[in-house]
Structures are given as C-alpha cells and as structure tokens.
Design an enzyme around this catalytic site. Structure first.
Site, PDB file in Angstrom:
ATOM      1  N   HIS A  84       0.847  -1.202   0.000  1.00 19.70           N
ATOM      2  CA  HIS A  84       0.000   0.000   0.000  1.00 19.70           C
ATOM      3  C   HIS A  84       0.875   1.243   0.000  1.00 19.70           C
ATOM      4  O   HIS A  84       1.912   1.292   0.660  1.00 19.70           O
ATOM      5  CB  HIS A  84      -0.910   0.035   1.224  1.00 19.70           C
ATOM      6  CG  HIS A  84      -1.746   1.274   1.297  1.00 19.70           C
ATOM      7  ND1 HIS A  84      -2.920   1.415   0.581  1.00 19.70           N
ATOM      8  CD2 HIS A  84      -1.558   2.440   1.970  1.00 19.70           C
ATOM      9  CE1 HIS A  84      -3.418   2.622   0.819  1.00 19.70           C
ATOM     10  NE2 HIS A  84      -2.623   3.256   1.653  1.00 19.70           N
ATOM     11  N   ASP A 163     -15.216   2.830   7.433  1.00 22.88           N
ATOM     12  CA  ASP A 163     -14.115   3.674   6.949  1.00 22.88           C
ATOM     13  C   ASP A 163     -14.570   4.535   5.785  1.00 22.88           C
ATOM     14  O   ASP A 163     -14.230   5.720   5.703  1.00 22.88           O
ATOM     15  CB  ASP A 163     -12.926   2.819   6.523  1.00 22.88           C
ATOM     16  CG  ASP A 163     -11.851   3.662   5.841  1.00 22.88           C
ATOM     17  OD1 ASP A 163     -11.252   4.508   6.529  1.00 22.88           O
ATOM     18  OD2 ASP A 163     -11.648   3.493   4.624  1.00 22.88           O
ATOM     19  N   ARG A 170     -14.671  13.048   6.962  1.00 23.12           N
ATOM     20  CA  ARG A 170     -13.432  13.769   7.253  1.00 23.12           C
ATOM     21  C   ARG A 170     -13.033  14.667   6.095  1.00 23.12           C
ATOM     22  O   ARG A 170     -12.504  15.767   6.293  1.00 23.12           O
ATOM     23  CB  ARG A 170     -12.314  12.759   7.546  1.00 23.12           C
ATOM     24  CG  ARG A 170     -12.447  12.044   8.873  1.00 23.12           C
ATOM     25  CD  ARG A 170     -11.582  10.803   8.945  1.00 23.12           C
ATOM     26  NE  ARG A 170     -10.193  11.116   8.648  1.00 23.12           N
ATOM     27  CZ  ARG A 170      -9.362  10.276   8.017  1.00 23.12           C
ATOM     28  NH1 ARG A 170      -9.782   9.097   7.614  1.00 23.12           N
ATOM     29  NH2 ARG A 170      -8.122  10.630   7.803  1.00 23.12           N
ATOM     30  N   SER A 185      -7.604   4.295   9.049  1.00 23.26           N
ATOM     31  CA  SER A 185      -8.253   4.165   7.747  1.00 23.26           C
ATOM     32  C   SER A 185      -7.478   3.205   6.848  1.00 23.26           C
ATOM     33  O   SER A 185      -8.044   2.280   6.250  1.00 23.26           O
ATOM     34  CB  SER A 185      -8.355   5.541   7.086  1.00 23.26           C
ATOM     35  OG  SER A 185      -8.901   5.440   5.780  1.00 23.26           O
ATOM     36  N   LYS A 189      -8.512  -1.246   6.166  1.00 24.93           N
ATOM     37  CA  LYS A 189      -8.713  -1.818   4.830  1.00 24.93           C
ATOM     38  C   LYS A 189      -7.710  -2.932   4.551  1.00 24.93           C
ATOM     39  O   LYS A 189      -8.054  -3.976   3.988  1.00 24.93           O
ATOM     40  CB  LYS A 189      -8.602  -0.722   3.762  1.00 24.93           C
ATOM     41  CG  LYS A 189      -9.746   0.289   3.785  1.00 24.93           C
ATOM     42  CD  LYS A 189      -9.738   1.174   2.559  1.00 24.93           C
ATOM     43  CE  LYS A 189      -8.667   2.236   2.581  1.00 24.93           C
ATOM     44  NZ  LYS A 189      -8.996   3.369   3.453  1.00 24.93           N
TER      45      LYS A 189
END
Length: 432
Positions: A84, A163, A170, A185, A189
């Site tokens: 990620h 999320d 947000r 967050s 995931k």
C-alpha cells in the site's frame, strides 16, 4: 444505547475513551444510528485531542468489524502479500510490484482505491486498459489469486463500510490530516483484505500527505503497531515525494511506464522503489529467503521476462487488453523546453500533479470523469543536466489550449541551477 454527545464531550476534554464505547460509537454510526453531525464533531475532537494507541486499535478494529473480511491465507492455502502507498504523483508502484512478486511464486492480492486531487488512484490507472474489470466478486478475486497469482480490485461496498463513511465525512470537515485517523483508515482496509504480510510505502515531501520525515515516521510506526496487533507482518518504507515518481504522470502513460519497467527499461528511481518493495515482500513470504535474495529474484524475474508474462496473464484474466498499443493516446503532444543550460534543481510534485489534474488525468470531486490518455512525462529529473532549449517534459493533452496551459504550469514546476543538487535515494528509511 450509545450516548454520542457524552463521548464527544469527553474526547473534547482530553479524556481517554474505553475501547468498548469507542467501538460502539463507530459501529452505530455505520448502522445509521448516529448522525453525521455528531461524528463530524467527534472527528474534530479527535483532530485536536488525538487518540492514544489503545483508542487507535479500538477504532481500527471497529472499522474492520463493520463489514466483511477475507482470510486470504485460509482461502489460498499459503501466505499472501500486499502493498500500500499513502499516495503520490506518478506512483504506479503496485502495478509493477504485483507481477514481479507473482512471477517469483508468491501470491499477491490487493484491494485498491481511486484518486482524488493531485494523487492518482491505482484503479484509475488500470481502467485506462480497455476492458479491464476492477469490480470482481470475492469468489472471483480469490480464484484469480489462486490461478494467476495476482489480482488488484476495487473495494466492495461491504468492505470496511465504516471507513468509507468516516473518510467521506473527514474529507468535508477538514479532519483528514490526523495521524491516528489516517493510520486507522489505511490499516482497517489492509487487515480486512486478508493479506498475511504488507509493505507500506509512506510518501514524504511536497507531493505527499506527510511533508516531513518526522511526521512520516510517526505514521509508519503507528501503522506498524496496528498491523502487528492484528497478527500481520508489516514493513514501512519512507520514500521521496519531493518530485514525481518515475517519468510518467497520468493513467495510460503510467501503464506504459509500468510495462517498460517490467521489461527492465524503467526510470531508475521507479525501478529502485519497485525492487526494494519486492525484496521486502519476498522476504515476508513462505519462500524462506532474506531481502537480499528477494531482490535478486525480483531482478531475475524482470530480466528473464517472467514478470512481464505474469502482467499480461493478469490483465487478460481481468478482461483487459494487455497490448501496449491498445492504450489510449492523447491527440495533442507538446514539448516543454529548458529556458537555460545547467541542472534540474527540482520539480514540484504537487505542481505537476495539479497540471495533470487540470488536463483531466485526475478528479477534483469523486464524481468527475477521468481522461485516461492525458498527462505529463517528466523526461528530465532532479540532478539531470540540460541544455538551453532541450526538452525537459512532454505534455499529452486533449486540446491545443489545455495542453499549452499545462505546458506553462509544468515549466513553472521546474527549477534550474548552475550546480547539481545533492543526490538522494528514493528510499529514505525503512521501519520494521
């Protein structure tokens, strides 16, 4: 029954919230029993007061429990890895890492997202490939990881819905830039998607969320702890985002650069980051090798053509046309010339990203359409020598006017110097 107003008051006053109460607040919000305005107030209280480690664990766990989870290890029968990035300009790393890791015999399964603002999304890049399907069922996703060794898909509606709701809130309440909320967050995931081991690429600098190395370290350490708390193996690489990554910024252009990199012809900074991420993932795998051996295997998979072959099988498996010639081409291409001789002192990553966005390569709102053909090639990077009038960048646009305006913006993103700036590595630091 949760008393949201009481939790908001207590967090506003700096109190530490018990895990069960924080979890109930998040889960009741996901069920529609707590209104947006109360969660918005809670996010603002967190923004100013922060969350400690226990509260961040509780928030992350509640977000995971709000929807479906996948156990890739049980489904595939062996360790599965994932990568990620916190987002940057020209960041197409997963698109090259996945095929290389899979070519080395390690399953790679990833759920990814779309871009917003100056940072590009992995799914947007993949959708520049004609026919490519980003929406697969869980069964199709698992089958493809088993058979091809690689799948990258979009997040389903049932995957960490809390999320998705919280991030949307947000985004419109100026509470995105909080380390605990960012970490929860991302890791909710990643953990719910089910990979055993994760490499996190935390971008640092002009084009990143984290502008300083200190902030990036804080985020990396928090994500590392969240991953370990959930029983995952995690490494964080802090990487330079003071200039665009590689040469290409824009969806189809980045796919072409990915293919070139898998042929062993990619830009040096991008190639270095790809091989570094692969080395970590292969060391985490069940192959029983260390990072040095992992890097050697990754480089060998590129050299012998097996990584490119896996890329083609992967794209075809998800309905896409893997031929480079099938990618869309912008009708207008304009060269950007250096105004003087010397060295490239720097390239503003955000400035190039915004130029690409205005061409249509990105979206300002989540409903904007993407033009997959347009973008920018930064042919000269920081430290490169240039002659007066030499092409430093190339802008691919839809119209003459838009391309001309973007060319001016890209030139303004460049700085030129009489002496070469200090050389820096793309990988600044590794944590974990």
């Amino acid at each position: 029954m949760i008393h949201a107003a009481d939790l908001i008051r207590r967090k506003r006053d700096g109190e530490r919230l018990p895990a069960d109460e924080l979890s109930e607040l998040v889960l009741e919000y996901a069920r529609g029993n707590v209104p947006d305005y109360q969660l918005a107030a809670f996010c603002m209280a967190v923004y100013f007061r922060g969350l400690d480690a226990a509260e961040t664990f509780a928030l992350t766990d509640a977000m995971i429990r709000s929807g479906e989870t996948i156990d890739l290890h049980a489904a595939i029968g062996r360790k599965v890895v994932d990568k990620h990035s916190t987002g940057g300009v020209g960041d197409k790393t997963s698109l090259a890492v996945g095929p290389i890791v899979a070519a080395c015999g390690v399953p790679f399964g990833k759920m990814s997202g779309r871009g917003l603002g100056h940072t590009g999304g992995t799914l947007d890049k993949l959708e520049s490939i004609p026919g490519f399907r980003v929406e697969l069922s869980t069964a199709e996703f698992l089958q493809q990881v088993r058979e091809v060794g690689l799948a990258i898909i979009g997040q389903s509606a049932n995957h960490v819905p809390a999320d998705k709701l919280l991030y949307g809130l947000r985004d419109v309440t100026a509470t995105v830039d909080n380390v605990s909320l960012i970490a929860a967050s991302i890791m909710s995931k990643k953990i719910a998607a089910g990979a055993d081991a994760i490499v996190l690429d935390v971008k640092v600098g002009d084009g990143a969320f984290m502008k300083t190395i200190e902030d990036a370290r804080e985020l990396a350490q928090m994500m590392l702890e969240l991953g370990r708390h959930a029983g995952r193996e995690v490494a964080c690489v802090l990487t330079d985002m003071e200039q665009p990554l590689g040469n290409a910024v824009g969806n189809a252009l980045e796919i072409r650069e990915t293919i070139a990199t898998l042929r062993g012809e990619g830009p040096s900074d991008f190639t270095e980051l790809v091989l570094s991420a692969c080395a970590h993932l292969l060391a985490f795998s069940d192959l029983g090798i260390d990072e040095a051996a992992g890097r050697e295997r990754a480089a060998a998979a590129v050299e012998d053509g097996s990584a490119l072959a896996v890329y083609e099988r992967w794209i075809t498996a998800q309905g896409g046309d893997a031929a480079e010639a099938a990618l869309p081409v912008a009708p207008v291409v304009r060269d950007v010339a250096a105004p003087r001789a010397g060295f490239v002192g720097g390239i503003g990553a955000v400035d190039v990203g915004m130029a690409a966005l205005r061409l249509g390569a990105g979206r300002r709102t989540k409903d904007d359409e993407i033009d997959h053909a347009v973008g920018v090639l930064c042919l000269k990077k920081r430290g490169d020598t240039v002659d007066a009038g030499e092409t430093v960048a190339r802008v691919h646009g839809r119209s003459e006017g838009a391309t001309a305006r973007a060319s001016e913006e890209v030139l303004a993103a460049y700085t030129f110097a009489d002496e070469a700036p200090p050389t820096t590595s793309i990988v600044l630091e590794t944590i974990g």
